[in-house]
Design a protein around this motif. Structure first.
Motif, PDB file in Angstrom:
ATOM      1  N   GLY A  50      -8.546   5.207  -5.909  1.00 41.06           N
ATOM      2  CA  GLY A  50      -9.147   6.518  -6.079  1.00 41.06           C
ATOM      3  C   GLY A  50     -10.123   6.855  -4.960  1.00 41.06           C
ATOM      4  O   GLY A  50     -10.229   8.012  -4.549  1.00 41.06           O
ATOM      5  N   LYS A  51     -10.834   5.851  -4.469  1.00 44.85           N
ATOM      6  CA  LYS A  51     -11.776   6.086  -3.367  1.00 44.85           C
ATOM      7  C   LYS A  51     -11.040   6.396  -2.072  1.00 44.85           C
ATOM      8  O   LYS A  51     -11.453   7.252  -1.294  1.00 44.85           O
ATOM      9  CB  LYS A  51     -12.685   4.874  -3.185  1.00 44.85           C
ATOM     10  CG  LYS A  51     -13.635   4.639  -4.345  1.00 44.85           C
ATOM     11  CD  LYS A  51     -14.554   3.454  -4.054  1.00 44.85           C
ATOM     12  CE  LYS A  51     -15.542   3.224  -5.209  1.00 44.85           C
ATOM     13  NZ  LYS A  51     -16.445   2.088  -4.942  1.00 44.85           N
ATOM     14  N   ILE A  52      -9.946   5.690  -1.839  1.00 41.92           N
ATOM     15  CA  ILE A  52      -9.197   5.863  -0.599  1.00 41.92           C
ATOM     16  C   ILE A  52      -8.340   7.117  -0.630  1.00 41.92           C
ATOM     17  O   ILE A  52      -8.320   7.890   0.350  1.00 41.92           O
ATOM     18  CB  ILE A  52      -8.301   4.636  -0.345  1.00 41.92           C
ATOM     19  CG1 ILE A  52      -9.165   3.377  -0.165  1.00 41.92           C
ATOM     20  CG2 ILE A  52      -7.418   4.844   0.881  1.00 41.92           C
ATOM     21  CD1 ILE A  52      -8.375   2.097  -0.121  1.00 41.92           C
ATOM     22  N   GLN A  99     -14.664   5.446   6.297  1.00 49.06           N
ATOM     23  CA  GLN A  99     -14.686   4.166   5.600  1.00 49.06           C
ATOM     24  C   GLN A  99     -13.401   3.419   5.935  1.00 49.06           C
ATOM     25  O   GLN A  99     -12.441   4.002   6.453  1.00 49.06           O
ATOM     26  CB  GLN A  99     -14.784   4.369   4.085  1.00 49.06           C
ATOM     27  CG  GLN A  99     -15.968   5.193   3.624  1.00 49.06           C
ATOM     28  CD  GLN A  99     -17.297   4.478   3.803  1.00 49.06           C
ATOM     29  OE1 GLN A  99     -17.352   3.339   4.233  1.00 49.06           O
ATOM     30  NE2 GLN A  99     -18.379   5.160   3.461  1.00 49.06           N
ATOM     31  N   THR A 100     -13.371   2.147   5.639  1.00 51.64           N
ATOM     32  CA  THR A 100     -12.192   1.352   5.942  1.00 51.64           C
ATOM     33  C   THR A 100     -11.901   0.355   4.842  1.00 51.64           C
ATOM     34  O   THR A 100     -12.783  -0.031   4.074  1.00 51.64           O
ATOM     35  CB  THR A 100     -12.362   0.604   7.276  1.00 51.64           C
ATOM     36  OG1 THR A 100     -11.130  -0.042   7.604  1.00 51.64           O
ATOM     37  CG2 THR A 100     -13.442  -0.441   7.185  1.00 51.64           C
ATOM     38  N   GLN A 101     -10.658  -0.028   4.772  1.00 49.74           N
ATOM     39  CA  GLN A 101     -10.187  -1.048   3.843  1.00 49.74           C
ATOM     40  C   GLN A 101      -9.182  -1.907   4.602  1.00 49.74           C
ATOM     41  O   GLN A 101      -8.232  -1.393   5.181  1.00 49.74           O
ATOM     42  CB  GLN A 101      -9.502  -0.398   2.627  1.00 49.74           C
ATOM     43  CG  GLN A 101      -8.596  -1.315   1.829  1.00 49.74           C
ATOM     44  CD  GLN A 101      -9.368  -2.359   1.042  1.00 49.74           C
ATOM     45  OE1 GLN A 101     -10.456  -2.097   0.556  1.00 49.74           O
ATOM     46  NE2 GLN A 101      -8.796  -3.547   0.907  1.00 49.74           N
ATOM     47  N   PHE A 159       0.830  -1.198   0.000  1.00 50.66           N
ATOM     48  CA  PHE A 159       0.000   0.000   0.000  1.00 50.66           C
ATOM     49  C   PHE A 159       0.870   1.255   0.000  1.00 50.66           C
ATOM     50  O   PHE A 159       0.537   2.257  -0.656  1.00 50.66           O
ATOM     51  CB  PHE A 159      -0.941   0.007   1.207  1.00 50.66           C
ATOM     52  CG  PHE A 159      -1.823   1.218   1.276  1.00 50.66           C
ATOM     53  CD1 PHE A 159      -2.690   1.536   0.233  1.00 50.66           C
ATOM     54  CD2 PHE A 159      -1.774   2.064   2.375  1.00 50.66           C
ATOM     55  CE1 PHE A 159      -3.493   2.664   0.287  1.00 50.66           C
ATOM     56  CE2 PHE A 159      -2.576   3.195   2.439  1.00 50.66           C
ATOM     57  CZ  PHE A 159      -3.431   3.495   1.396  1.00 50.66           C
ATOM     58  N   TRP A 160       1.991   1.226   0.721  1.00 44.64           N
ATOM     59  CA  TRP A 160       2.918   2.359   0.714  1.00 44.64           C
ATOM     60  C   TRP A 160       3.357   2.655  -0.718  1.00 44.64           C
ATOM     61  O   TRP A 160       3.387   3.811  -1.134  1.00 44.64           O
ATOM     62  CB  TRP A 160       4.118   2.029   1.601  1.00 44.64           C
ATOM     63  CG  TRP A 160       5.111   3.145   1.729  1.00 44.64           C
ATOM     64  CD1 TRP A 160       5.119   4.151   2.643  1.00 44.64           C
ATOM     65  CD2 TRP A 160       6.260   3.356   0.885  1.00 44.64           C
ATOM     66  NE1 TRP A 160       6.197   4.989   2.432  1.00 44.64           N
ATOM     67  CE2 TRP A 160       6.912   4.520   1.360  1.00 44.64           C
ATOM     68  CE3 TRP A 160       6.797   2.691  -0.204  1.00 44.64           C
ATOM     69  CZ2 TRP A 160       8.079   5.019   0.773  1.00 44.64           C
ATOM     70  CZ3 TRP A 160       7.955   3.182  -0.799  1.00 44.64           C
ATOM     71  CH2 TRP A 160       8.585   4.337  -0.313  1.00 44.64           C
ATOM     72  N   GLN A 161       3.684   1.600  -1.470  1.00 44.96           N
ATOM     73  CA  GLN A 161       4.089   1.768  -2.862  1.00 44.96           C
ATOM     74  C   GLN A 161       2.934   2.295  -3.712  1.00 44.96           C
ATOM     75  O   GLN A 161       3.116   3.192  -4.554  1.00 44.96           O
ATOM     76  CB  GLN A 161       4.583   0.429  -3.430  1.00 44.96           C
ATOM     77  CG  GLN A 161       5.866  -0.099  -2.806  1.00 44.96           C
ATOM     78  CD  GLN A 161       7.105   0.641  -3.270  1.00 44.96           C
ATOM     79  OE1 GLN A 161       7.033   1.512  -4.131  1.00 44.96           O
ATOM     80  NE2 GLN A 161       8.255   0.287  -2.708  1.00 44.96           N
ATOM     81  N   ARG A 197      -7.355  -3.168  -3.923  1.00 52.88           N
ATOM     82  CA  ARG A 197      -7.286  -3.406  -5.357  1.00 52.88           C
ATOM     83  C   ARG A 197      -7.063  -2.067  -6.060  1.00 52.88           C
ATOM     84  O   ARG A 197      -7.477  -1.023  -5.554  1.00 52.88           O
ATOM     85  CB  ARG A 197      -8.569  -4.061  -5.857  1.00 52.88           C
ATOM     86  CG  ARG A 197      -8.884  -5.405  -5.226  1.00 52.88           C
ATOM     87  CD  ARG A 197     -10.129  -6.036  -5.856  1.00 52.88           C
ATOM     88  NE  ARG A 197     -11.273  -5.145  -5.786  1.00 52.88           N
ATOM     89  CZ  ARG A 197     -12.091  -5.063  -4.739  1.00 52.88           C
ATOM     90  NH1 ARG A 197     -11.882  -5.822  -3.678  1.00 52.88           N
ATOM     91  NH2 ARG A 197     -13.124  -4.239  -4.757  1.00 52.88           N
ATOM     92  N   PRO A 198      -6.438  -2.079  -7.226  1.00 54.65           N
ATOM     93  CA  PRO A 198      -6.149  -0.815  -7.928  1.00 54.65           C
ATOM     94  C   PRO A 198      -7.364   0.074  -8.111  1.00 54.65           C
ATOM     95  O   PRO A 198      -7.266   1.309  -7.982  1.00 54.65           O
ATOM     96  CB  PRO A 198      -5.595  -1.295  -9.272  1.00 54.65           C
ATOM     97  CG  PRO A 198      -4.966  -2.618  -8.963  1.00 54.65           C
ATOM     98  CD  PRO A 198      -5.860  -3.239  -7.936  1.00 54.65           C
TER      99      PRO A 198
END
Length: 254
Positions: free
Chosen positions: A248-250, A236-238, A138-140, A243-244
């Motif tokens: 955009g949502k996050i 919201q949470t993930q 996720f950092w990447q 996923r790619p």
């Protein structure tokens, strides 16, 4: 779906929601639900003589409906003839919205390490373990947003994956420059040379304990656990590297 928060839907209908006054005496049938651990957060009007109560139980919203005789309680969703869930909006207003603000405020007070500009318009929190490959993924993924100044990631450091995870998180938090230390560690990926502290200072251990306590309070068991505010400023949470198509949502627009 996050264990605390239901994905909010914006529904408009003719129900008027109102907070339960502190001085209000709840009907005995509702009091019995409180005795079972249900927390009443507010009341609202419902059709056909029913009285609705928005409640929280085990970090989830629950709708209660008191029958006109005041002696019985129905638990669950109430739908109208158009198939609209009349429980949705009261729970969002009286339970989930306050819970969202409370969770966000608690995360602000944790021991996090910033990744990105302080004035970034979007903040994203994640519970992060130094040994977590999906945290690094996720950092990447987030680099374009972070490097453009649009997002600041706040890594809430925990140690749950390996035996040396607490020591590695402590090493980052105790560093003279935690931001630089985290950048070096994440940039290296599997080649990271981050060494765990053999003896964790009490002050740093206290920070780790606080982070871990919040993670457990939220019912989380894995990293990364990502929290963000959507376009409606709703929490919201993930869980796990997204996923790619979710980026955009996050993280917002690139």
């Amino acid at each position: 779906m996050h264990p605390l928060l239901k994905l909010p839907l914006t529904l408009t209908f003719g129900l008027l929601a109102s907070q339960v006054a502190m001085a209000e005496t709840l009907p005995k049938a509702v009091q019995q639900m409180e005795a079972k651990g249900v927390k009443i957060k507010g009341s609202f009007d419902a059709p056909n003589g029913l009285r609705g109560y928005a409640a929280e139980y085990q970090n989830r919203g629950m709708a209660l409906y008191l029958t006109p005789d005041g002696k019985h309680v129905l638990v669950g969703s109430l739908f109208d003839e158009q198939g609209q869930d009349l429980s949705e909006a009261p729970l969002e207003k009286l339970v989930y919205a306050p819970m969202s603000k409370e969770v966000w405020a608690k995360m602000e007070k944790t021991a996090w390490i910033a990744d990105g500009k302080a004035d970034a318009p979007r903040i994203v929190y994640l519970f992060s373990d130094p040994n977590c490959p999906y945290c690094n993924m996720f950092w990447q993924q987030a680099r374009p947003w972070v490097e453009s100044g649009k997002v600041q990631l706040r890594h809430i450091m925990v140690g749950i994956i390996r035996e040396d995870s607490p020591g590695k998180s402590a090493a980052l938090l105790a560093s003279n420059d935690p931001v630089k230390a985290l950048l070096k560690h994440e940039s290296a990926g599997k080649a990271s040379t981050l060494k765990a502290l053999e003896k964790i200072p009490a002050a740093v251990q206290s920070k780790l304990d606080g982070n871990q306590a919040l993670m457990e309070e939220l019912g989380l068991a894995a990293t990364p656990a990502i929290f963000y505010l959507d376009e409606q400023q709703q929490l919201q949470t993930q869980q796990g590297a997204p996923r790619p198509e979710m980026l955009g949502k996050i993280l917002g627009k690139r």
